[in-house]
Design an enzyme around this catalytic site. Structure first.
Site, mmCIF file in Angstrom:
data_model
loop_
_atom_site.group_PDB
_atom_site.id
_atom_site.type_symbol
_atom_site.label_atom_id
_atom_site.label_comp_id
_atom_site.label_asym_id
_atom_site.label_seq_id
_atom_site.Cartn_x
_atom_site.Cartn_y
_atom_site.Cartn_z
ATOM 1 N N GLY A 36 -3.860 -14.931 9.498
ATOM 2 C CA GLY A 36 -3.704 -13.780 10.421
ATOM 3 C C GLY A 36 -2.025 -13.693 10.585
ATOM 4 O O GLY A 36 -1.440 -13.108 10.236
ATOM 5 N N HIS A 37 -1.957 -14.959 11.045
ATOM 6 C CA HIS A 37 -0.167 -15.306 11.319
ATOM 7 C C HIS A 37 0.374 -15.566 9.903
ATOM 8 O O HIS A 37 1.448 -14.881 9.807
ATOM 9 C CB HIS A 37 -0.319 -16.719 12.157
ATOM 10 C CG HIS A 37 -0.655 -16.875 13.490
ATOM 11 N ND1 HIS A 37 -1.639 -17.587 13.668
ATOM 12 C CD2 HIS A 37 -0.318 -16.324 14.685
ATOM 13 C CE1 HIS A 37 -2.104 -17.634 14.952
ATOM 14 N NE2 HIS A 37 -1.346 -16.672 15.438
ATOM 15 N N GLN A 153 -0.236 -5.118 22.765
ATOM 16 C CA GLN A 153 0.916 -5.722 22.701
ATOM 17 C C GLN A 153 1.664 -5.011 21.753
ATOM 18 O O GLN A 153 2.911 -4.859 22.011
ATOM 19 C CB GLN A 153 0.650 -7.149 22.275
ATOM 20 C CG GLN A 153 1.658 -7.870 21.874
ATOM 21 C CD GLN A 153 1.376 -9.327 21.475
ATOM 22 O OE1 GLN A 153 1.182 -10.139 22.313
ATOM 23 N NE2 GLN A 153 1.393 -9.849 20.284
HETATM 24 P P1 AMP Z 1 -0.612 -15.298 18.792
HETATM 25 O O1 AMP Z 1 -0.146 -16.564 17.940
HETATM 26 O O2 AMP Z 1 -1.807 -15.140 18.822
HETATM 27 O O3 AMP Z 1 0.271 -14.941 19.952
HETATM 28 O O4 AMP Z 1 -0.241 -14.369 17.553
HETATM 29 C C1 AMP Z 1 1.001 -14.184 17.048
HETATM 30 C C2 AMP Z 1 1.042 -13.094 16.112
HETATM 31 O O5 AMP Z 1 -0.003 -12.942 15.113
HETATM 32 C C3 AMP Z 1 0.767 -11.693 16.931
HETATM 33 O O6 AMP Z 1 1.575 -10.862 16.345
HETATM 34 C C4 AMP Z 1 -0.687 -11.451 16.646
HETATM 35 O O7 AMP Z 1 -0.961 -10.131 16.706
HETATM 36 C C5 AMP Z 1 -0.762 -12.012 15.265
HETATM 37 N N1 AMP Z 1 -2.105 -12.026 14.756
HETATM 38 C C6 AMP Z 1 -2.909 -12.766 15.507
HETATM 39 N N2 AMP Z 1 -4.163 -12.916 15.006
HETATM 40 C C7 AMP Z 1 -4.318 -11.750 13.988
HETATM 41 C C8 AMP Z 1 -5.095 -11.553 12.799
HETATM 42 N N3 AMP Z 1 -6.233 -11.812 13.033
HETATM 43 N N4 AMP Z 1 -4.700 -10.578 12.026
HETATM 44 C C9 AMP Z 1 -3.353 -10.207 11.969
HETATM 45 N N5 AMP Z 1 -2.458 -10.552 12.839
HETATM 46 C C10 AMP Z 1 -2.831 -11.577 13.820
#
Ligand code: AMP
Length: 281
Positions: A36-37, A153
């Site tokens: 995802g990241h 968010q």
């Molecule tokens: P985090 O590390 O959880 O703060 O996420 C960092 C970024 O990655 C944020 O913009 C999240 O929305 C994005 N993100 C987290 N999980 C996913 C996913 N499964 N698909 C797409 N983007 C994601």
């Protein structure tokens, strides 16, 4: 790819790139990177000359009793994944670098942060919008990339960027999922085998609701009842919230008649998972 820990080195590197006329794409994260990241990094790579990723487990967005201490961290693995996806610079600050002694300034987006995760996690979005503002000021990106996975968010940050006239284009990328539909999350590592097997109920139920809407159902209450029943049928799932809201103000709707966010947070044991779908009718 370089890894920098102090703000002055980051601003120097980025000012240099901007002087050379390069565009800067930025992906803020808390690390423990997954696909995802990396989808955000790859998109940033396609659209910018310099790709910056931040890894910072931001203490002020965690509430008392939440998982700040346990949050998974693995810089070595993150840096090789980030480099492979096309990242040029990782900003990996310490907490003291971001919040030195005497720190006293916070950014609060009202209204959009009242419901959903804002209600379940008081202070969470104030922590998010504060750190994102700081990161934007440090990195000065032309474009910043966020995942639809964290729908509230995204809507809150878009509001903040518009309200505070921030000179950054916010780009939203679709949620990346496992083959069985579970949204990728760094927190999925907390799940036991049984919890992991149960967790795809979330996306399955969201898809079933979308099918009902496609078939003409417009009554939010009956859709909410359906979702509650579908998820409660899974014994390991404990519902935190399930909401159907408009995407402008994140307020509950009674009828689906515009862009609508169907969002939920559900606990499996100690792990709180979120997921959502936006429907445009
Ligand atoms: P985090 O590390 O959880 O703060 O996420 C960092 C970024 O990655 C944020 O913009 C999240 O929305 C994005 N993100 C987290 N999980 C996913 C996913 N499964 N698909 C797409 N983007 C994601």
């Amino acid at each position: 790819m370089i890894i920098l820990r102090d703000i002055s080195s980051v601003t120097a590197a980025i000012s240099q790139a901007r002087r050379e006329g390069k565009t800067v794409g930025f992906v803020p994260t808390m690390g423990f990177l997954h696909q995802g990241h990396l989808s955000l990094v790859r998109q940033a790579r396609m659209e910018n000359d310099l790709v910056v990723l931040s890894i910072f487990v931001n203490p002020i967005q965690f509430g008392v009793g939440e998982d700040y201490e346990e949050y998974p961290r693995d810089l070595d693995s993150d840096s090789s994944k980030a480099e492979e996806a096309g990242c040029d610079l990782i900003f990996y600050p310490t907490t003291a670098e971001m919040y030195p002694q005497g720190y006293a300034t916070f950014v609060d987006v009202e209204r959009l942060t009242e419901n959903l995760c804002g209600a379940s996690r008081p202070g969470h979005f104030r922590g998010v919008t504060t750190v994102v503002t700081k990161l934007f000021n440090i990195v000065k990106p032309h474009r910043a990339y966020f995942g639809q996975k964290d729908a509230q968010q995204v809507l809150t940050i878009q509001r903040m960027v518009q309200d505070l006239n921030m000179a950054v284009a916010v780009k939203i990328m679709p949620t990346v999922r496992e083959a069985d539909g579970l949204a990728l999350s760094s927190r999925n590592t907390y799940l036991s085998t049984a919890e992991r097997a149960a967790a795809p109920i979330l996306y399955r139920s969201l898809l079933a609701v979308v099918a009902k809407i496609t078939n003409g159902e417009r009554d939010a209450n009956s859709l909410l009842t359906y979702l509650h029943d579908a998820i409660s049928a899974e014994p390991l799932a404990q519902i935190d919230y399930i909401s159907i809201v408009d995407t402008a103000d994140i307020k509950p709707v009674s009828t689906i008649d515009g862009p609508t966010l169907i969002a939920l947070a559900v606990r499996f044991g100690k792990t709180r998972l979120i997921d959502n779908i936006i429907v445009e009718v």
